[in-house]
Scaffold this motif. Structure first.
Motif, PDB file in Angstrom:
ATOM      1  N   LYS A 298       0.808  -1.209   0.000  1.00 43.44           N
ATOM      2  CA  LYS A 298       0.000   0.000   0.000  1.00 43.44           C
ATOM      3  C   LYS A 298       0.841   1.258   0.000  1.00 43.44           C
ATOM      4  O   LYS A 298       0.322   2.369   0.020  1.00 43.44           O
ATOM      5  N   GLU A 301       0.180   3.896  -2.705  1.00 35.90           N
ATOM      6  CA  GLU A 301      -1.119   4.532  -2.557  1.00 35.90           C
ATOM      7  C   GLU A 301      -1.104   5.535  -1.409  1.00 35.90           C
ATOM      8  O   GLU A 301      -1.687   6.608  -1.500  1.00 35.90           O
ATOM      9  N   VAL A 304       0.439   8.762  -2.459  1.00 33.76           N
ATOM     10  CA  VAL A 304      -0.484   9.610  -3.204  1.00 33.76           C
ATOM     11  C   VAL A 304      -1.460  10.304  -2.254  1.00 33.76           C
ATOM     12  O   VAL A 304      -1.696  11.501  -2.343  1.00 33.76           O
ATOM     13  N   LEU A 305      -1.990   9.510  -1.316  1.00 34.88           N
ATOM     14  CA  LEU A 305      -2.931  10.094  -0.359  1.00 34.88           C
ATOM     15  C   LEU A 305      -2.287  11.233   0.408  1.00 34.88           C
ATOM     16  O   LEU A 305      -2.898  12.274   0.648  1.00 34.88           O
ATOM     17  N   ALA A 395       7.680   9.820  -2.165  1.00 29.07           N
ATOM     18  CA  ALA A 395       7.686   8.562  -2.900  1.00 29.07           C
ATOM     19  C   ALA A 395       6.896   8.657  -4.195  1.00 29.07           C
ATOM     20  O   ALA A 395       7.073   7.838  -5.084  1.00 29.07           O
ATOM     21  N   VAL A 396       5.995   9.645  -4.319  1.00 27.90           N
ATOM     22  CA  VAL A 396       5.275   9.764  -5.590  1.00 27.90           C
ATOM     23  C   VAL A 396       6.209  10.236  -6.695  1.00 27.90           C
ATOM     24  O   VAL A 396       5.979   9.969  -7.857  1.00 27.90           O
ATOM     25  N   LEU A 397       7.238  10.964  -6.298  1.00 24.43           N
ATOM     26  CA  LEU A 397       8.168  11.471  -7.308  1.00 24.43           C
ATOM     27  C   LEU A 397       9.273  10.477  -7.618  1.00 24.43           C
ATOM     28  O   LEU A 397       9.760  10.395  -8.717  1.00 24.43           O
ATOM     29  N   ARG A 398       9.683   9.763  -6.606  1.00 22.38           N
ATOM     30  CA  ARG A 398      10.741   8.776  -6.811  1.00 22.38           C
ATOM     31  C   ARG A 398      10.254   7.443  -6.281  1.00 22.38           C
ATOM     32  O   ARG A 398      10.155   7.253  -5.076  1.00 22.38           O
ATOM     33  N   ARG A 853      -0.364  -3.275 -19.934  1.00 24.59           N
ATOM     34  CA  ARG A 853      -1.442  -2.314 -19.702  1.00 24.59           C
ATOM     35  C   ARG A 853      -1.444  -1.827 -18.257  1.00 24.59           C
ATOM     36  O   ARG A 853      -1.760  -0.687 -17.989  1.00 24.59           O
ATOM     37  N   GLY A 856       1.096   1.493 -16.174  1.00 20.92           N
ATOM     38  CA  GLY A 856       0.926   2.877 -15.749  1.00 20.92           C
ATOM     39  C   GLY A 856       0.825   3.025 -14.285  1.00 20.92           C
ATOM     40  O   GLY A 856       1.633   3.497 -13.573  1.00 20.92           O
TER      41      GLY A 856
END
Ligand SMILES: Nc1ncnc2c1ncn2[C@@H]1O[C@H](COP(=O)(O)OP(=O)(O)OP(=O)(O)O)[C@@H](O)[C@H]1O
Ligand SMILES: [Mg+2]
Lengths: 856, 230
Positions: A298, A301, A304-305, A395-398, A853, A856
């Motif tokens: 998780k 995720e 991002v949150l 962590a969203v960037l790396r 697919r 992403g």
């Protein structure tokens, strides 16, 4: 100034008021339930075990409380090994009390229809026993018939085994009896006693006419007393108390019997609790490891949150809510399953329980199970989940950004509680802090050792990585070191199962090896006892007539200790400084006399003393090693024996090491020749019977000619013990299996959780030209490795553990059955490969496009 | 009076490792005014993403001050920064970063729901319609193409009407047509809602659409061009 404003504006919502986290928990969870399958499964199994054992215990206790009086059949029982004193009985016998008697002895019974005979426990009854409860017979009036004198009752198992039915004739001693029926239930008696020593019941009035009561026969007499009230019982106890000691009697009350049975049951219960506890802890391992995987998954995720503004605690709460709710659901399922299992226990082990268990649900155990389950799901998920709080939004960037290890207060608190939990849980289970502590310590040791072996094994594999083996083998092996693969947890849990099963196997084969008669051709397997002196020569010639070896003919003299080193037994009993166990001082010893060592003996210290008849020397006796420790005596100490009223002064001349099961009978005390020849004595003869038809013929003639002589078929006892061991082994195997199942659940979970990573990897392999069957092979070989390493881990430890147990606990020679151990190991490996493969089917068969697919 | 929404003063980021210290950002200062657009360009490894991360409060600088809407991010704790992000900031990433377990609609609603607001679905649906995904509300990210996923991400970024939008290579993973759609949305938003746009990109064409270009090299700001957007 600015910060101040912010602190005011940002409200911190508690988990209960924060609608958003509940909503997210649901939205996120609805697709993740399968990922938490491992978590729920671990919890269900652990809780089921705890609840099953707990509810069995409560049912048992309740039953014991309800039927306490029926266990004894009376308010008070007085026991003696000689007939009761007439004056004593007269004292007890008043209008307010009712009396009944029984006498029990070992004897041979011969079934006249088949001419077969065997050793049984003869019970002679007098009066309206039992006062509480009922002797259940088939047909129902059989007990009344028996009281008339010409009739006998048989334990059901005995009647079944020898195909005896009502109206058949049996012979006890010199007298024939007609079978009135079978006993299905006898107060206080369980099927266990019936298996080990099946009984035949006759009326007391008929006992003398059997001619079985002779010199040297061991008979135990009981006097059952029924009173009208508790108060009366107390009065009766006060009345007999002073007399009982003088006369050498003992007594038993309802409370006492309940306590004894309760204690007996408690130790069995403790053993089972241990099993349940192991199951629970395995469940906890499953919980922790599954939540750990889940939290790792998780991470992205959460990042991002956090980017869109969720606080660390909010993110934590989302997953915590999911885990907690699933945990409660799992606990309820587990508790229900446990109650279900408990309903089955009486069917499987009912014979071995002292009371009959009613089918019923113990809501207390059910509730406890749910509570423990909820507790476990919180406790063992907090630690892995806390990591979620500290996922850096960066962590969203790396993608591979790792934050420094953060040590929070929550984490430390969780660790402390987790360490405490097994101790508290085990203490609660066994209702004792000491046992609880020991349980936990033992399990920690076992798990620790398993982990050490597993880590060592993995280290060695890495260190000596087979660089030159083929690609498939190398790749499969390196897969073990894939992050998130839980290889160590797998080795430990599956290894624990393998460890339990193989340790049990080692102990069983060591024990059986010890008592096995097969190997040593000339050892006795049949013992004839209660031979009167005047029958001795005739019995010996009967043995010879049947071409059987006369391995031993030994005299037995019964005596008691009356003093050690100048102190009387009474003084020693009261002394605080010399702590000798009372039973060792007061018990009856059956001794023999000879000048040489028996083949089962070895002299450890001193010598076998030869006594010169008429000399003024004192008599030198030897003692067996174990009893020497119990009595705390050494060579040279003086011992006074009371031989049927005659005191004989002796000194300890030597200590013998005795291999008890080898060529019985064996003795604690051995006197030299020339001392006891004239004392009242009986004889024991030992022989070996190898062909069953011959055995039957010999037994027939023996019982016919010497009805008072009893015969023990050691082979029969051995097979009974073996059967018992198999039943106990069944339970232990069940646990071991459970442990392996937990391991496999962890395995299934690990496979499921790393599915995507594996699919990606396999697709990569495919793009590089790997064929489906190569990928299949890699997968299978990987699980093969897991299985092999687990089996090795368990085996290494069980060899060590088994060796320690056999040497120090059972004190028998360590012996292993290589074939059975190999079968166990191969089984573990196959099972692991099977589960691994089953869960990997999707991984193996997913077409590459689908993966791209998802990229992403 | 134009409002300064981002103010960076002497931002320095040093990664310490066993062997040496790596200065990734070296004394970077700049300001951004409400409603303007700004591009950060430079060779790979020059520190663009690092700078963006610091400005958005995803990380803290080794030295220097960064303030966003007047709040000094470098002295706040992570949860306070999260709160600030939720209030004022929107993000678009090169790799979309949608929550895989949530539908498109739910993904868009998250930031508002996080504030504790109710009935946010209509607004989220509106936005999804605006980005051309009116028919895909209940689809999961794995059922959407890259371009569609990025449009969901845009909708999620816009739903809070952020004062600042950070975009790190928003078109990096997309083909020409999807990229154009995203670019139009970004600048449309910048114009209509007066959202400040901070764009990190390799793509000079894209950068030229902004009002200002900051060029980076080896962790330093080496050039600044101000021009009318193309
Ligand atoms: N955690 C870290 N530890 C050490 N060095 C790091 C870390 N994170 C980033 N760097 C280094 O900082 C430098 C700048 O990285 P950054 O991602 O900001 O560059 P960039 O300009 O965004 O590059 P690109 O255009 O390739 O995305 C790089 O040399 C990178 O190796
Ligand atoms: Mg970058």
């Amino acid at each position: 100034m600015i910060e101040y404003v912010i602190k005011l504006k940002r409200e911190v919502r508690s988990i209960f008021k924060d609608r958003w986290v509940w909503m997210m928990a649901w939205r996120d969870g609805r697709h993740n339930f399968s990922r938490l399958f491992l978590f729920v499964a671990s919890l269900i199994t652990g809780i089921a075990a705890v609840v099953a054992i707990g509810s069995l215990n409560y049912a048992m206790q309740g039953e014991l409380d309800k039927n306490a009086k029926e266990l004894l059949g009376a308010d008070l029982v007085i026991n003696s090994n000689k007939p009761f004193d007439k004056g004593f009985i007269r004292k007890l016998d008043t209008a307010k009390r009712e009396l009944a008697k029984d006498a029990e002895m070992a004897s041979m019974v011969m079934f006249l229809n088949t001419k077969q005979s065997r050793l049984i426990k003869l019970t002679a009854l007098e009066g309206e026993f039992p006062f509480y409860g009922k002797i259940v017979t088939q047909p129902a009036n059989a007990y009344e018939l028996m009281k008339k004198g010409n009739y006998a009752l048989l334990d059901e198992s005995l009647a079944r085994q020898y195909e005896v039915s009502s109206d058949d004739t049996i012979k006890l001693g010199t007298r024939n009896f007609i079978v009135a029926g079978v006993v299905e239930k006898f107060p206080g008696g369980g099927a266990l006693t019936a298996t080990l020593a099946p009984a035949v019941y006759i009326s007391m009035s008929a006992l003398d006419s059997t001619g079985l009561v002779q010199f040297g026969s061991r008979i135990s007499y009981s006097l059952f007393v029924k009173t009208t009230s508790e108060k009366q019982t107390e009065n009766a106890i006060n009345l007999i108390k002073p007399l009982v000691e003088d006369l050498g009697y003992s007594y038993d009350t309802v409370e006492g019997r309940k306590r004894d049975l309760g204690e007996g049951f408690q130790s069995v219960y403790r053993f089972f609790s241990l099993l349940a506890f192991v199951a629970l802890i395995l469940g906890c391992i499953g919980v922790a490891s599954s939540v750990h995987i889940y939290a790792r998954e998780k991470r992205d995720e959460v990042a991002v949150l956090r980017c869109v503004g969720s606080s660390g605690w909010q993110a934590f709460n989302i997953y915590f809510i999911q885990i907690f709710i699933l945990g409660v659901v799992g606990s309820i399922i587990g508790a229900a399953l446990g109650v279900g299992i408990q309903q089955l226990i009486p069917f499987v082990f009912g014979d071995y329980l002292p009371v009959e268990i009613q089918l019923g649900v113990s809501w207390r155990a059910f509730g406890e199970g749910i509570f423990i389950g909820a507790l476990v799901s919180v406790l063992f998920s907090i630690l892995p989940l806390v990591a979620v709080r500290f996922v850096p939004p960066l962590a969203v960037l790396r993608a591979d950004f790792t934050s420094p290890k953060i040590v929070s207060k929550t984490k430390w608190m969780a660790i402390t509680l987790i360490v405490l939990f097994p101790i508290l849980a085990a203490s609660y289970q066994t209702r004792s802090f000491i046992s609880g502590g020991l349980f936990s310590l033992g399990l920690a040791l076992a798990l620790g050792s398993l982990a050490l072996v597993a880590i060592g094994l993995l280290f060695l594999v890495r260190r000596f990585f087979p660089q030159n083996s083929s690609f498939i083998f190398r790749h499969a092996l390196s897969n073990l070191f894939r992050p998130n693969n839980q290889t160590q947890v797998l080795l430990v849990t599956i290894g624990l199962g393998a460890f339990i099963i193989s340790t049990l196997n080692i102990i069983q084969s060591s024990l059986l090896n010890q008592v096995e008669f097969r190997g040593n051709k000339n050892q006795s397997n049949t013992i004839l006892f209660d031979i009167q002196s005047n029958q001795k020569d005739d019995v010996v010639s009967l043995i010879k007539k049947h071409n059987l070896p006369v391995n031993q003919v030994v005299p037995i003299v019964t005596c008691r200790l009356s003093g050690i080193n100048g102190f009387t037994v009474e003084q020693l009993l009261e002394s605080d400084s010399v702590k000798i166990r009372p039973w060792a001082l007061t018990r009856e010893y059956r001794v023999t006399y000879r000048d040489s060592l028996h083949i089962s003996e070895e002299l450890l210290e001193g010598e076998m003393h030869s006594y010169k008849k008429g000399s003024t020397d004192s008599v030198g006796v030897t003692i067996s090693e174990g009893m020497q420790e119990t009595l705390k005596v050494k060579v040279g100490d003086t011992l006074v024996f009371d031989i049927q009223g005659v005191p004989i002064k002796t000194f300890l001349s030597g200590i013998r090491k005795v291999e008890w099961p080898k060529d019985p009978p064996n003795f604690i005390f051995v006197f030299p020749k020339g001392v006891l020849e004239n004392a009242p004595q009986i004889w024991v003869a030992a022989t070996r019977i190898d062909n069953p038809p011959g055995a039957i013929q010999f037994q027939q003639e023996l019982v016919f000619k010497f009805p008072n002589v009893s015969l023990i078929d050691l082979q029969l006892i051995l097979s009974t013990v073996d059967e018992l061991f198999t039943k106990v082994g069944l339970v232990v195997r069940f646990l071991a299996l459970f442990s392996i199942v937990t391991g496999l659940v962890v395995l299934a979970g690990a496979v499921m959780n790393s599915k995507f990573a594996r699919i990606k990897e396999n697709v990569l392999l495919r793009t590089l030209g790997a064929r489906t069957n190569q990928i299949m092979k890699i997968t299978l070989i990987e699980y093969g490795y897991v299985g092999i390493f687990s089996a090795i881990t368990g085996l290494v430890l069980s060899l060590g553990g088994g060796w320690l147990l056999t040497k120090f606990f059972f004190e028998v020679q360590f012996s292993i059955n290589l074939i059975e151990l190999s079968i166990i190991s191969v089984g573990v490996v196959l099972l692991t490969v099977l589960i691994g493969w089953w869960n990997s089917r999707e991984v193996i068969s997913t077409p590459p496009l689908q993966v791209l697919r998802k990229e992403g | 009076m134009p409002e300064t929404v981002i103010k960076a003063e002497g931002l320095t980021k040093i990664y310490k490792s066993a062997e040496n210290d790596l200065t990734v950002l070296d004394n970077v200062s700049f300001e951004a005014i409400q409603g303007t657009s700004l591009a950060i360009i430079g060779p790979s490894g020059s520190g663009k993403t690092t700078l963006l991360g610091l400005c958005a409060g995803l990380d803290i600088p080794t030295a220097g001050i960064i303030s966003l809407m007047g709040f000094k991010l470098n002295v706040m704790d992570e949860d306070d920064r999260a709160y600030i992000r939720n209030q004022y900031v929107g993000f678009v990433f090169q790799n979309f970063q949608l929550l895989p377990t949530l539908t498109a609609l739910e993904n868009v609603m998250v930031p508002l729901e996080l504030r504790g607001e109710r009935n946010v679905a209509p607004k989220a649906k509106d936005l999804l319609v605006r980005v051309g995904l009116g028919a895909r509300f209940s689809h999961y990210p794995s059922q959407l193409s890259g371009g569609e996923q990025q449009r969901v991400a845009m909708a999620r970024a816009f739903i809070t009407s952020p004062r600042i939008l950070f975009a790190d290579e928003p078109t990096g993973n997309l083909d020409g047509e999807s990229a154009a759609q995203i670019t139009n949305l970004l600048f449309g938003m910048n114009r209509e809602e007066k959202t400040t746009l901070i764009l990190v990109t390799h793509n000079l064409e894209l950068a030229k659409k902004t009002e200002r270009i900051l060029q980076m090299k080896d962790g330093k700001l080496v050039n600044e061009q101000i021009h009318s957007p193309a």
